[in-house]
Enzyme design. Structure first.
Site, PDB file in Angstrom:
ATOM      1  N   THR A 188      -9.139  -7.696 -12.716  1.00  0.00           N
ATOM      2  CA  THR A 188      -8.756  -8.557 -14.384  1.00  0.00           C
ATOM      3  C   THR A 188      -7.521  -8.952 -13.436  1.00  0.00           C
ATOM      4  OG1 THR A 188     -11.236  -7.063 -14.690  1.00  0.00           O
ATOM      5  CG2 THR A 188      -9.959  -8.636 -16.350  1.00  0.00           C
ATOM      6  N   LYS A 216     -16.853 -12.608 -13.454  1.00  0.00           N
ATOM      7  CA  LYS A 216     -17.002 -11.452 -13.373  1.00  0.00           C
ATOM      8  C   LYS A 216     -18.144 -11.627 -13.282  1.00  0.00           C
ATOM      9  CE  LYS A 216     -15.839  -6.447 -13.606  1.00  0.00           C
ATOM     10  NZ  LYS A 216     -15.434  -6.263 -12.740  1.00  0.00           N
ATOM     11  N   GLU A 267     -14.671 -11.981  -9.977  1.00  0.00           N
ATOM     12  CA  GLU A 267     -13.984 -10.999 -10.275  1.00  0.00           C
ATOM     13  C   GLU A 267     -15.455  -9.852  -9.368  1.00  0.00           C
ATOM     14  OE1 GLU A 267     -12.108  -8.957 -12.963  1.00  0.00           O
ATOM     15  OE2 GLU A 267     -12.440  -7.050 -12.541  1.00  0.00           O
ATOM     16  N   GLY A 314     -15.319  -2.884  -9.843  1.00  0.00           N
ATOM     17  CA  GLY A 314     -15.314  -1.095  -8.750  1.00  0.00           C
ATOM     18  C   GLY A 314     -14.672  -1.431  -6.605  1.00  0.00           C
ATOM     19  N   PRO A 317       4.767  -6.660  -9.654  1.00  0.00           N
ATOM     20  CA  PRO A 317       5.264  -5.198 -10.206  1.00  0.00           C
ATOM     21  C   PRO A 317       4.800  -4.382 -11.035  1.00  0.00           C
ATOM     22  CG  PRO A 317       6.647  -6.979 -11.475  1.00  0.00           C
ATOM     23  CD  PRO A 317       5.657  -7.443 -10.118  1.00  0.00           C
TER      24      PRO A 317
HETATM   25  N1  ATP Z   1       0.146  -4.933 -12.228  1.00  0.00           N
HETATM   26  C1  ATP Z   1       0.387  -3.344 -13.667  1.00  0.00           C
HETATM   27  N2  ATP Z   1       1.566  -3.188 -14.553  1.00  0.00           N
HETATM   28  C2  ATP Z   1       0.912  -2.607 -15.214  1.00  0.00           C
HETATM   29  N3  ATP Z   1      -0.088  -2.391 -16.008  1.00  0.00           N
HETATM   30  C3  ATP Z   1      -0.859  -2.835 -15.093  1.00  0.00           C
HETATM   31  C4  ATP Z   1      -0.959  -3.471 -13.423  1.00  0.00           C
HETATM   32  N4  ATP Z   1      -2.464  -3.556 -13.207  1.00  0.00           N
HETATM   33  C5  ATP Z   1      -3.088  -3.452 -13.987  1.00  0.00           C
HETATM   34  N5  ATP Z   1      -2.195  -3.020 -15.210  1.00  0.00           N
HETATM   35  C6  ATP Z   1      -3.364  -2.296 -15.634  1.00  0.00           C
HETATM   36  O1  ATP Z   1      -4.032  -1.283 -15.781  1.00  0.00           O
HETATM   37  C7  ATP Z   1      -5.415  -1.314 -16.164  1.00  0.00           C
HETATM   38  C8  ATP Z   1      -6.471  -1.712 -15.049  1.00  0.00           C
HETATM   39  O2  ATP Z   1      -6.058  -3.254 -14.840  1.00  0.00           O
HETATM   40  P1  ATP Z   1      -7.239  -4.357 -14.406  1.00  0.00           P
HETATM   41  O3  ATP Z   1      -7.877  -4.063 -15.495  1.00  0.00           O
HETATM   42  O4  ATP Z   1      -6.833  -5.041 -14.007  1.00  0.00           O
HETATM   43  O5  ATP Z   1      -8.314  -3.624 -12.991  1.00  0.00           O
HETATM   44  P2  ATP Z   1      -9.714  -3.426 -12.854  1.00  0.00           P
HETATM   45  O6  ATP Z   1      -9.407  -3.542 -11.078  1.00  0.00           O
HETATM   46  O7  ATP Z   1      -9.797  -5.319 -12.879  1.00  0.00           O
HETATM   47  O8  ATP Z   1     -10.684  -3.354 -13.426  1.00  0.00           O
HETATM   48  P3  ATP Z   1     -12.243  -2.718 -13.378  1.00  0.00           P
HETATM   49  O9  ATP Z   1     -12.589  -2.026 -12.056  1.00  0.00           O
HETATM   50  O10 ATP Z   1     -12.823  -1.924 -15.013  1.00  0.00           O
HETATM   51  O11 ATP Z   1     -12.300  -4.065 -13.964  1.00  0.00           O
HETATM   52  C9  ATP Z   1      -5.236  -2.192 -17.250  1.00  0.00           C
HETATM   53  O12 ATP Z   1      -5.373  -1.931 -19.044  1.00  0.00           O
HETATM   54  C10 ATP Z   1      -4.296  -3.027 -16.939  1.00  0.00           C
HETATM   55  O13 ATP Z   1      -3.400  -4.006 -17.862  1.00  0.00           O
HETATM   56 MG    MG Z   2     -11.698  -5.656 -14.307  1.00  0.00          MG
END
Ligand code: ATP
Ligand code: MG
Length: 224
Positions: free
Chosen positions: A21, A42, A118, A121, A207
């Site tokens: 995301t 999504k 998106e 998992g 980062p």
């Molecule tokens: N580069 C980053 N720096 C800091 N926090 C991050 C970073 N990437 C992701 N996060 C944090 O990690 C958590 C998971 O990220 P995200 O929701 O983007 O993952 P996802 O792969 O979309 O998860 P899901 O499988 O639930 O869809 C969130 O709280 C997000 O803010």
């Molecule tokens: Mg997500």
């Protein structure tokens, strides 16, 4: 700017919480900044609380360049944070990918340049008794962007996912190294290890983000 036909990408990750995301929102915002009509969506989500304002579909409502309702941005939703095959069964339903693909194809009739789908998992997540996320992408016929959730232990997941993408004959638009864990050591060495083994374009390192960092850390030029 309107391209003759919208271009789609599917964003998968090494696992849940890899940052799909976060990266998708970054891409949508950057493409909009460059003048392209773009949306994130999504297709399938399984979350703890559908009423909260903190699930993936809601994030896309915040950035998309055209207003579409949550029911369109996030058409298949279950109120259980588990794999979609299990979440669907628990609510007496079954996910039909053909139907979902037809729904998602409606996006191509809208005035859009870029559509970012998106995943849910990782790549081989089951969506029903027979199919996985990979089968949805085969129907969508869009290139894949892999988000590697960079932390110690990610190399195995990243390499297995890339192997699976190649085995499934996916067009791989690129991969992003997303530093999900703040104090990940030897980040450059992790990236170099994958760069040496992956043929797909490396789109850059995001980062560990600090609040209000709205910069685009991804090189989007190979995607345009
Ligand atoms: N580069 C980053 N720096 C800091 N926090 C991050 C970073 N990437 C992701 N996060 C944090 O990690 C958590 C998971 O990220 P995200 O929701 O983007 O993952 P996802 O792969 O979309 O998860 P899901 O499988 O639930 O869809 C969130 O709280 C997000 O803010
Ligand atoms: Mg997500």
């Amino acid at each position: 700017m309107l391209l003759t036909q919208p271009k789609g990408f599917f964003i998968t990750g090494t696992d849940t919480n890899a940052g799909k995301t976060t990266i998708t929102k970054m891409l949508v915002s950057e493409f909009i900044r460059r003048g392209y009509n773009s949306i994130g969506c999504k297709p399938i989500s399984c979350v703890e609380n559908l009423d909260s304002h903190n699930h993936d579909g809601v994030h896309y409502l915040e950035v998309n360049s055209i207003d579409l309702p949550l029911s369109v941005i996030s058409p298949v939703r279950f109120n259980l944070p588990v794999s979609p095959n299990i979440a669907a069964k628990a609510s007496g339903k079954e996910i039909c990918l053909k139907e979902l693909n037809q729904q998602l194809r409606q996006f191509y009739n809208l005035p859009l340049d870029y559509i970012f789908f998106e995943g849910i998992g990782g790549w081989r997540v089951p969506v029903n008794d027979k199919e996985t996320v990979a089968d949805l992408v085969k129907l969508l016929q869009v290139p894949v962007i892999l988000v590697v959730g960079l932390r110690v232990g990610c190399l195995n997941l990243a390499m297995l996912t890339m192997e699976a993408l190649i085995k499934d004959n996916m067009k791989i638009a690129g991969w992003v190294a997303n530093v999900i864990e703040e104090n990940t050591p030897v980040i450059d060495e992790h990236i170099a290890t994958l760069q040496a083994r992956f043929d797909a374009p490396y789109l850059g390192m995001v980062p560990h983000l600090v609040p209000n960092d709205n910069a685009c850390h991804i090189d989007v030029r190979p995607l345009i």
